[in-house]
Design a protein around this motif. Structure first.
Motif, PDB file in Angstrom:
ATOM      1  N   GLU A  23       0.976  -1.200  -0.065  1.00 41.44           N
ATOM      2  CA  GLU A  23      -0.033   0.027   0.003  1.00 41.44           C
ATOM      3  C   GLU A  23       0.900   1.255   0.093  1.00 41.44           C
ATOM      4  O   GLU A  23       0.538   2.324  -0.619  1.00 41.44           O
ATOM      5  CB  GLU A  23      -0.868  -0.166   1.335  1.00 41.44           C
ATOM      6  CG  GLU A  23      -2.149  -1.179   1.180  1.00 41.44           C
ATOM      7  CD  GLU A  23      -2.805  -1.036   2.650  1.00 41.44           C
ATOM      8  OE1 GLU A  23      -2.723  -0.100   3.184  1.00 41.44           O
ATOM      9  OE2 GLU A  23      -3.655  -1.754   2.572  1.00 41.44           O
ATOM     10  N   TYR A  24       1.954   1.324   0.771  1.00 38.29           N
ATOM     11  CA  TYR A  24       2.908   2.337   1.070  1.00 38.29           C
ATOM     12  C   TYR A  24       3.498   2.564  -0.661  1.00 38.29           C
ATOM     13  O   TYR A  24       3.847   3.700  -0.932  1.00 38.29           O
ATOM     14  CB  TYR A  24       4.081   2.207   1.885  1.00 38.29           C
ATOM     15  CG  TYR A  24       3.468   2.350   3.255  1.00 38.29           C
ATOM     16  CD1 TYR A  24       2.723   3.432   3.750  1.00 38.29           C
ATOM     17  CD2 TYR A  24       3.535   1.236   4.181  1.00 38.29           C
ATOM     18  CE1 TYR A  24       2.209   3.400   4.989  1.00 38.29           C
ATOM     19  CE2 TYR A  24       3.282   1.222   5.381  1.00 38.29           C
ATOM     20  CZ  TYR A  24       2.318   2.460   5.992  1.00 38.29           C
ATOM     21  OH  TYR A  24       1.973   2.251   7.356  1.00 38.29           O
ATOM     22  N   VAL A 153      -1.061  15.381   0.063  1.00 38.99           N
ATOM     23  CA  VAL A 153      -1.862  14.017   0.158  1.00 38.99           C
ATOM     24  C   VAL A 153      -3.301  14.510   0.677  1.00 38.99           C
ATOM     25  O   VAL A 153      -3.281  15.141   1.785  1.00 38.99           O
ATOM     26  CB  VAL A 153      -1.332  12.829   0.843  1.00 38.99           C
ATOM     27  CG1 VAL A 153      -2.170  11.842   0.772  1.00 38.99           C
ATOM     28  CG2 VAL A 153       0.111  12.587   0.267  1.00 38.99           C
ATOM     29  N   ALA A 154      -4.305  14.384  -0.070  1.00 36.63           N
ATOM     30  CA  ALA A 154      -5.678  15.011   0.332  1.00 36.63           C
ATOM     31  C   ALA A 154      -6.669  13.883   0.895  1.00 36.63           C
ATOM     32  O   ALA A 154      -7.292  14.059   1.934  1.00 36.63           O
ATOM     33  CB  ALA A 154      -6.328  15.701  -0.782  1.00 36.63           C
ATOM     34  N   ASP A 155      -6.344  12.543   0.360  1.00 35.83           N
ATOM     35  CA  ASP A 155      -7.292  11.674   0.887  1.00 35.83           C
ATOM     36  C   ASP A 155      -7.101  11.098   2.212  1.00 35.83           C
ATOM     37  O   ASP A 155      -5.740  10.860   2.581  1.00 35.83           O
ATOM     38  CB  ASP A 155      -7.264  10.095  -0.069  1.00 35.83           C
ATOM     39  CG  ASP A 155      -8.246   9.158   0.177  1.00 35.83           C
ATOM     40  OD1 ASP A 155      -7.488   7.971   0.614  1.00 35.83           O
ATOM     41  OD2 ASP A 155      -9.324   9.201   0.200  1.00 35.83           O
ATOM     42  N   GLY A 156      -8.077  10.852   3.103  1.00 32.39           N
ATOM     43  CA  GLY A 156      -8.000  10.465   4.442  1.00 32.39           C
ATOM     44  C   GLY A 156      -6.929   9.325   4.834  1.00 32.39           C
ATOM     45  O   GLY A 156      -6.165   9.340   5.620  1.00 32.39           O
ATOM     46  N   LYS A 160      -3.273   9.115   5.778  1.00 32.57           N
ATOM     47  CA  LYS A 160      -2.751   8.520   7.381  1.00 32.57           C
ATOM     48  C   LYS A 160      -1.541   7.555   6.870  1.00 32.57           C
ATOM     49  O   LYS A 160      -0.609   7.518   7.734  1.00 32.57           O
ATOM     50  CB  LYS A 160      -3.975   7.338   7.751  1.00 32.57           C
ATOM     51  CG  LYS A 160      -3.740   6.622   8.856  1.00 32.57           C
ATOM     52  CD  LYS A 160      -5.123   5.983   9.205  1.00 32.57           C
ATOM     53  CE  LYS A 160      -4.869   5.083  10.462  1.00 32.57           C
ATOM     54  NZ  LYS A 160      -6.105   4.344  10.754  1.00 32.57           N
ATOM     55  N   GLN A 161      -1.587   7.048   5.742  1.00 29.28           N
ATOM     56  CA  GLN A 161      -0.191   6.105   5.405  1.00 29.28           C
ATOM     57  C   GLN A 161       0.934   7.126   5.037  1.00 29.28           C
ATOM     58  O   GLN A 161       2.043   6.717   5.427  1.00 29.28           O
ATOM     59  CB  GLN A 161      -0.677   5.628   3.850  1.00 29.28           C
ATOM     60  CG  GLN A 161      -1.600   4.403   4.229  1.00 29.28           C
ATOM     61  CD  GLN A 161      -2.073   3.916   2.673  1.00 29.28           C
ATOM     62  OE1 GLN A 161      -1.765   4.515   1.877  1.00 29.28           O
ATOM     63  NE2 GLN A 161      -2.739   2.453   2.915  1.00 29.28           N
ATOM     64  N   ALA A 162       0.809   8.168   4.437  1.00 30.01           N
ATOM     65  CA  ALA A 162       1.768   9.030   3.935  1.00 30.01           C
ATOM     66  C   ALA A 162       2.490   9.734   5.336  1.00 30.01           C
ATOM     67  O   ALA A 162       3.611  10.007   5.231  1.00 30.01           O
ATOM     68  CB  ALA A 162       1.226  10.368   3.044  1.00 30.01           C
TER      69      ALA A 162
END
Length: 165
Positions: A23-24, A153-156, A160-162
């Motif tokens: 995912e990263y 990074v905009a997506d929630g 969180k991952q970023a």
């Protein structure tokens, strides 16, 4: 049968870690701006480690075989992080991050000349002052770079991952 249960739970944990890692990788592949951010962050850390190594080599030249001087260098580089990182966070929130980072980069370049002067005149106090000011600049700079992630990074879930990379 107890061993087979342990093995299957270990396999599940391993697969879970692999999927998280993937995912990263996907996040970095998908988001061009974030990929550039990660690359710049890696380059910054490599530069910081070269600076630490060079500082130790210069310190060995200015104060040969002195463990006290190494300890003092560690203090000079660590104490500003405790006191100035919070101020860096306030700067990141209240001022334009790009201008702040550019200003800190310019000041850091000028401070680097202090290292050069310390080596040229064999001045341990000037070396410590330069190292301390450089540590203050780093302490102010780090919160600015960390706060850029929310702009990139905009997506929630991706955010969180970023922030954990």
């Amino acid at each position: 049968t107890n061993e087979s249960l342990n093995e299957s739970s270990d396999d599940g944990k391993r697969k879970s870690r692999c999927s998280k890692a993937w995912e990263y990788v996907t996040l970095v592949k998908r988001n061009h701006k974030y990929r550039l951010y990660v690359l710049s962050h890696v380059c910054q850390h490599i530069g910081d480690w070269y600076t630490h190594l060079a500082s130790l080599l210069v310190l060995n030249r200015l104060a040969p075989n002195s463990s006290t001087s190494v300890s003092f260098l560690v203090l000079v580089q660590s104490i500003p992080k405790v006191f100035f990182t919070h101020l860096g966070g306030a700067l990141a929130d209240s001022m334009d991050r790009r201008k702040t980072m550019l200003t800190l980069d310019i000041i850091g370049s000028i401070v680097t000349l202090g290292f050069v002067a310390a080596i040229q005149i064999n001045s341990l106090p000037l070396f410590y002052v330069s190292a301390g000011v450089r540590a203050i600049i780093d302490s102010l700079y780090i919160p600015n770079t960390k706060s850029l992630v929310t702009m990139i990074v905009a997506d929630g879930e991706e955010l969180k991952q970023a922030t954990t990379i």
